[in-house]
Design a protein around this motif. Structure first.
Motif, PDB file in Angstrom:
ATOM      1  N   MET A  61       3.614   1.307  -3.764  1.00  0.00           N
ATOM      2  CA  MET A  61       2.504   1.823  -4.565  1.00  0.00           C
ATOM      3  C   MET A  61       2.693   3.314  -4.811  1.00  0.00           C
ATOM      4  N   THR A  62       2.224   3.766  -5.934  1.00  0.00           N
ATOM      5  CA  THR A  62       2.249   5.185  -6.240  1.00  0.00           C
ATOM      6  C   THR A  62       1.106   5.864  -5.488  1.00  0.00           C
ATOM      7  N   PRO A  63       1.170   7.191  -5.316  1.00  0.00           N
ATOM      8  CA  PRO A  63       0.064   7.884  -4.649  1.00  0.00           C
ATOM      9  C   PRO A  63      -1.288   7.619  -5.305  1.00  0.00           C
ATOM     10  N   ARG A  64      -1.299   7.508  -6.641  1.00  0.00           N
ATOM     11  CA  ARG A  64      -2.563   7.227  -7.325  1.00  0.00           C
ATOM     12  C   ARG A  64      -3.081   5.842  -6.952  1.00  0.00           C
ATOM     13  N   GLU A  65      -2.180   4.860  -6.877  1.00  0.00           N
ATOM     14  CA  GLU A  65      -2.600   3.509  -6.510  1.00  0.00           C
ATOM     15  C   GLU A  65      -3.086   3.456  -5.067  1.00  0.00           C
ATOM     16  N   VAL A  66      -2.404   4.204  -4.189  1.00  0.00           N
ATOM     17  CA  VAL A  66      -2.834   4.242  -2.784  1.00  0.00           C
ATOM     18  C   VAL A  66      -4.212   4.883  -2.680  1.00  0.00           C
ATOM     19  N   ALA A  67      -4.424   5.978  -3.419  1.00  0.00           N
ATOM     20  CA  ALA A  67      -5.729   6.646  -3.394  1.00  0.00           C
ATOM     21  C   ALA A  67      -6.826   5.698  -3.880  1.00  0.00           C
ATOM     22  N   ALA A  68      -6.518   4.910  -4.907  1.00  0.00           N
ATOM     23  CA  ALA A  68      -7.501   3.949  -5.408  1.00  0.00           C
ATOM     24  C   ALA A  68      -7.780   2.870  -4.372  1.00  0.00           C
ATOM     25  N   LEU A  69      -6.738   2.444  -3.651  1.00  0.00           N
ATOM     26  CA  LEU A  69      -6.931   1.431  -2.613  1.00  0.00           C
ATOM     27  C   LEU A  69      -7.797   1.980  -1.482  1.00  0.00           C
TER      28      LEU A  69
ATOM     29  N   LEU B 283       3.019   2.502   2.576  1.00  0.00           N
ATOM     30  CA  LEU B 283       2.863   1.550   1.479  1.00  0.00           C
ATOM     31  C   LEU B 283       3.775   1.868   0.291  1.00  0.00           C
ATOM     32  N   SER B 284       4.748   2.724   0.485  1.00  0.00           N
ATOM     33  CA  SER B 284       5.622   3.122  -0.626  1.00  0.00           C
ATOM     34  C   SER B 284       6.426   1.955  -1.183  1.00  0.00           C
ATOM     35  N   ASP B 285       6.737   0.956  -0.342  1.00  0.00           N
ATOM     36  CA  ASP B 285       7.517  -0.199  -0.802  1.00  0.00           C
ATOM     37  C   ASP B 285       6.653  -1.433  -0.997  1.00  0.00           C
ATOM     38  N   VAL B 286       5.344  -1.236  -1.061  1.00  0.00           N
ATOM     39  CA  VAL B 286       4.410  -2.347  -1.265  1.00  0.00           C
ATOM     40  C   VAL B 286       3.792  -2.208  -2.652  1.00  0.00           C
ATOM     41  N   PRO B 287       3.900  -3.221  -3.517  1.00  0.00           N
ATOM     42  CA  PRO B 287       3.288  -3.114  -4.845  1.00  0.00           C
ATOM     43  C   PRO B 287       1.776  -3.292  -4.783  1.00  0.00           C
ATOM     44  N   ALA B 288       1.089  -2.706  -5.741  1.00  0.00           N
ATOM     45  CA  ALA B 288      -0.355  -2.894  -5.821  1.00  0.00           C
ATOM     46  C   ALA B 288      -0.672  -4.337  -6.193  1.00  0.00           C
TER      47      ALA B 288
END
Length: 229
Positions: free
Chosen positions: A1-9, A39-44
């Protein structure tokens, strides 16, 4: 996941479990960095996978505060399951850029590797054994094998395969639902071998391989029938 996707999660799980809310900006930044790392290697989202749904299910079933590992572990388990069900068959129609006469096989290997990586990352659905043993493709395989004839036990057939390489190749192509040049007559004007017969050279001796124009004709007809099905 990108940092933006992680922040949203993180924002989503805080909404579901307010205990995770942080007022301190430094602590929030540290948590974001930790989650991004794990979570860098985990897709949203991916085929059959949704990180937000996984987080929601965890929060709904566990009294403990969610950690990034509670999302990454299910993802890796999901990926392992997908790859165990992926039979790794190669569909030539999905790769028209590959020259079927390329004897090096480099393009084929690169495409197959890219396909497996896409399945592992969730960008492509796995090709399961059921998918290649049911439906129109399976029916076509059965028709072609029946046309070749089954009149001996498989063990005898295997023992004779090395003495009948051309037939063995045709049976393998039929079983894999791949084009078979001998399914069509050779269009080369100096050959014109009928369907089922091998091509011949200028001295009328049998060639070990079909003429390229015959292979191209059989390939085009095979995939036209596949599309029609």
């Amino acid at each position: 996941m990108t940092p933006r996707e992680v922040a949203a999660l993180i924002a989503y799980v805080v909404k579901l479990d307010p205990r995770l809310a942080l007022d301190d900006q430094a602590a929030a930044g540290e948590r974001l960095a930790q989650w991004c790392d794990l979570l860098s290697d985990v897709p949203a989202t991916a085929h059959g996978w949704d990180a937000a749904r996984t987080a929601r299910d965890y929060i709904a079933r566990n009294p403990y505060r969610i950690q990034p590992s509670d999302v990454s572990r299910p993802w890796h388990a999901h990926k392992a399951d997908v790859m165990s069900r992926h039979v790794g068959t190669f569909e030539p129609t999905a790769h028209p850029e590959i020259d079927p006469d390329d004897e090096t096989g480099n393009a084929y290997v690169a495409a197959l590797r890219a396909e497996r990586q896409a399945v592992a990352a969730g960008r492509l659905a796995p090709v399961t054994h059921r998918a290649i043993t049911a439906g129109p493709a399976a029916a076509e395989v059965e028709r072609r094998l029946a046309a070749l004839g089954e009149y001996m036990p498989p063990t005898v057939k295997q023992a004779l395969a090395r003495h009948r390489p051309r037939r063995a190749q045709r049976e393998q192509a039929a079983a894999a639902n791949l084009p078979d040049a001998l399914d069509v007559a050779c269009p080369y004007e100096h050959c014109l071998a009928p369907a089922g017969d091998p091509c011949r050279n200028a001295r009328r001796a049998q060639r070990s391989t079909p003429h390229p124009s015959r292979t191209e004709l059989a390939t085009a007809r095979h995939y036209a029938q596949e599309s029609a099905a």
